[in-house]
Design an enzyme around this catalytic site. Structure first.
Site, PDB file in Angstrom:
ATOM      1  N   ARG A 182      60.854  19.874  79.820  1.00 32.74           N
ATOM      2  CA  ARG A 182      61.028  20.535  81.113  1.00 32.74           C
ATOM      3  C   ARG A 182      61.728  21.862  80.882  1.00 32.74           C
ATOM      4  O   ARG A 182      62.691  21.936  80.147  1.00 32.74           O
ATOM      5  CB  ARG A 182      61.897  19.657  82.018  1.00 32.74           C
ATOM      6  CG  ARG A 182      61.103  18.810  82.967  1.00 32.74           C
ATOM      7  CD  ARG A 182      61.963  17.755  83.620  1.00 32.74           C
ATOM      8  NE  ARG A 182      63.116  18.294  84.348  1.00 32.74           N
ATOM      9  CZ  ARG A 182      63.970  17.516  85.013  1.00 32.74           C
ATOM     10  NH1 ARG A 182      63.806  16.217  85.040  1.00 32.74           N
ATOM     11  NH2 ARG A 182      64.981  18.059  85.651  1.00 32.74           N
TER      12      ARG A 182
ATOM     13  N   LYS B 135      70.131   8.395  85.201  1.00 34.14           N
ATOM     14  CA  LYS B 135      69.930   7.699  86.462  1.00 34.14           C
ATOM     15  C   LYS B 135      68.464   7.400  86.738  1.00 34.14           C
ATOM     16  O   LYS B 135      68.151   6.357  87.319  1.00 34.14           O
ATOM     17  CB  LYS B 135      70.557   8.391  87.675  1.00 34.14           C
ATOM     18  CG  LYS B 135      70.751   9.862  87.620  1.00 34.14           C
ATOM     19  CD  LYS B 135      71.346  10.406  88.888  1.00 34.14           C
ATOM     20  CE  LYS B 135      70.838  11.814  89.166  1.00 34.14           C
ATOM     21  NZ  LYS B 135      70.782  12.684  87.974  1.00 34.14           N
TER      22      LYS B 135
ATOM     23  N   ARG C   5      73.274  23.706  85.424  1.00 26.22           N
ATOM     24  CA  ARG C   5      73.099  22.494  86.241  1.00 26.22           C
ATOM     25  C   ARG C   5      74.360  21.638  86.238  1.00 26.22           C
ATOM     26  O   ARG C   5      74.702  21.021  87.248  1.00 26.22           O
ATOM     27  CB  ARG C   5      71.901  21.689  85.738  1.00 26.22           C
ATOM     28  CG  ARG C   5      70.571  22.372  86.089  1.00 26.22           C
ATOM     29  CD  ARG C   5      69.438  21.862  85.268  1.00 26.22           C
ATOM     30  NE  ARG C   5      69.093  20.502  85.611  1.00 26.22           N
ATOM     31  CZ  ARG C   5      68.322  19.720  84.840  1.00 26.22           C
ATOM     32  NH1 ARG C   5      67.856  20.194  83.695  1.00 26.22           N
ATOM     33  NH2 ARG C   5      68.044  18.514  85.209  1.00 26.22           N
TER      34      ARG C   5
ATOM     35  N   ARG D 284      72.728  15.081  96.854  1.00 24.69           N
ATOM     36  CA  ARG D 284      73.369  15.862  95.808  1.00 24.69           C
ATOM     37  C   ARG D 284      74.411  16.808  96.381  1.00 24.69           C
ATOM     38  O   ARG D 284      75.044  17.542  95.617  1.00 24.69           O
ATOM     39  CB  ARG D 284      72.296  16.699  95.102  1.00 24.69           C
ATOM     40  CG  ARG D 284      71.886  16.174  93.744  1.00 24.69           C
ATOM     41  CD  ARG D 284      70.851  17.149  93.209  1.00 24.69           C
ATOM     42  NE  ARG D 284      70.718  17.110  91.802  1.00 24.69           N
ATOM     43  CZ  ARG D 284      69.746  16.423  91.167  1.00 24.69           C
ATOM     44  NH1 ARG D 284      68.905  15.681  91.820  1.00 24.69           N
ATOM     45  NH2 ARG D 284      69.672  16.483  89.861  1.00 24.69           N
TER      46      ARG D 284
ATOM     47  N   ARG E 113      64.701  14.946  76.211  1.00 28.05           N
ATOM     48  CA  ARG E 113      63.853  14.556  77.341  1.00 28.05           C
ATOM     49  C   ARG E 113      62.450  15.133  77.211  1.00 28.05           C
ATOM     50  O   ARG E 113      62.249  16.264  76.800  1.00 28.05           O
ATOM     51  CB  ARG E 113      64.466  15.036  78.661  1.00 28.05           C
ATOM     52  CG  ARG E 113      65.729  14.302  78.998  1.00 28.05           C
ATOM     53  CD  ARG E 113      65.844  14.023  80.456  1.00 28.05           C
ATOM     54  NE  ARG E 113      65.948  15.212  81.268  1.00 28.05           N
ATOM     55  CZ  ARG E 113      66.509  15.180  82.477  1.00 28.05           C
ATOM     56  NH1 ARG E 113      66.984  14.080  82.976  1.00 28.05           N
ATOM     57  NH2 ARG E 113      66.559  16.289  83.178  1.00 28.05           N
TER      58      ARG E 113
END
Ligand code: ADP
Ligand code: ZN
Length: 210
Positions: free
Chosen positions: A156, A13, A167, A88, A123
């Site tokens: 990260r 996103k 998550r 969220r 990522r």
């Protein structure tokens, strides 16, 4: 146009929000980026958020709602904005409604859980400015170096596979119910995340023009 991007962590996103931001010339507001910036700057909000982020948990609603209220009041949001990573939870969505913000479209990017962990492992993020990259989907011009500021890229901490699973659990429990919340308003558009970023971009643009 006021747009919300929904989707699991790692669904892409953020990248889609940036593309839409360029095309429509409206800011992409990422609560994750705002919180990470607060962390880098050592502000009270950042310090408060750190333990939650590292554990793969959501930062408390009051904190993110406060962040969004302040951000959406800035002049550059007056002509429209894209929310990436907010709301969220249902209480966050209700808070947005109570702020009198009118949402035009909600784009939900769907990626199967099986693909998420693999996507997350690619990522990368800039140590200095926080810009995000991906080893497959969004490569910097020079490997390991930020296009914007030239600093080194890193992973990260919350993209570690164990934290990603947590998550995902939180996503299904807390965030996924928002699909129904926005379906009821007739504003929800579902986009299947594609292997090629540009293919997903095309589907997102089509949904926004619909
Ligand atoms: P991703 O989209 O990959 O999950 P983000 O950068 O959007 O990552 O968010 C990273 C972390 O920041 C989340 O796991 C959570 O701890 C916190 N966070 C970001 N946005 C919110 C939000 N709207 N509500 C609660 N926590 C949030
Ligand atoms: Zn940078």
């Amino acid at each position: 146009m006021n747009i919300i991007f929904l989707g699991a962590p790692g669904a892409g996103k953020g990248t889609q929000a940036e593309r839409v931001s360029e095309k429509y010339a409206i800011p992409a507001v990422s609560t994750g980026n705002i919180i990470r910036e607060a962390l880098r700057n050592g502000t009270p909000t950042g310090l408060q958020a750190k333990a939650y982020i590292d554990a793969g948990q959501l930062v408390p609603d009051e904190v993110v709602i406060g962040i969004i209220k302040e951000r959406l009041a800035a002049p550059d949001c007056a002509g429209g904005f894209i929310l990436d990573g907010f709301p969220r939870t249902i209480p966050q969505a209700e808070a947005l409604d109570n702020m009198g913000v009118n949402i035009d479209k909600v784009i939900d990017i769907e990626v199967p859980d099986e693909s998420i962990v693999r996507r997350m492992s690619g990522r990368r993020v800039c140590k200095n400015c926080g810009a995000s990259y991906h080893t497959e989907y969004k490569k910097p011009v020079q490997e390991g170096i930020c296009d914007h500021c030239g600093a080194g890229l890193t992973t990260r901490k919350d993209d570690a596979p164990e934290t990603v699973l947590e998550r995902l659990k939180v996503y299904h429990a807390e965030t996924e119910p928002l699909k129904d919340y926005y379906k009821k308003t007739g504003k929800l558009f579902i986009v299947e995340g594609q292997e090629e970023v540009s293919d997903t971009v095309a589907l997102v643009m089509k949904a926004l023009e619909a």
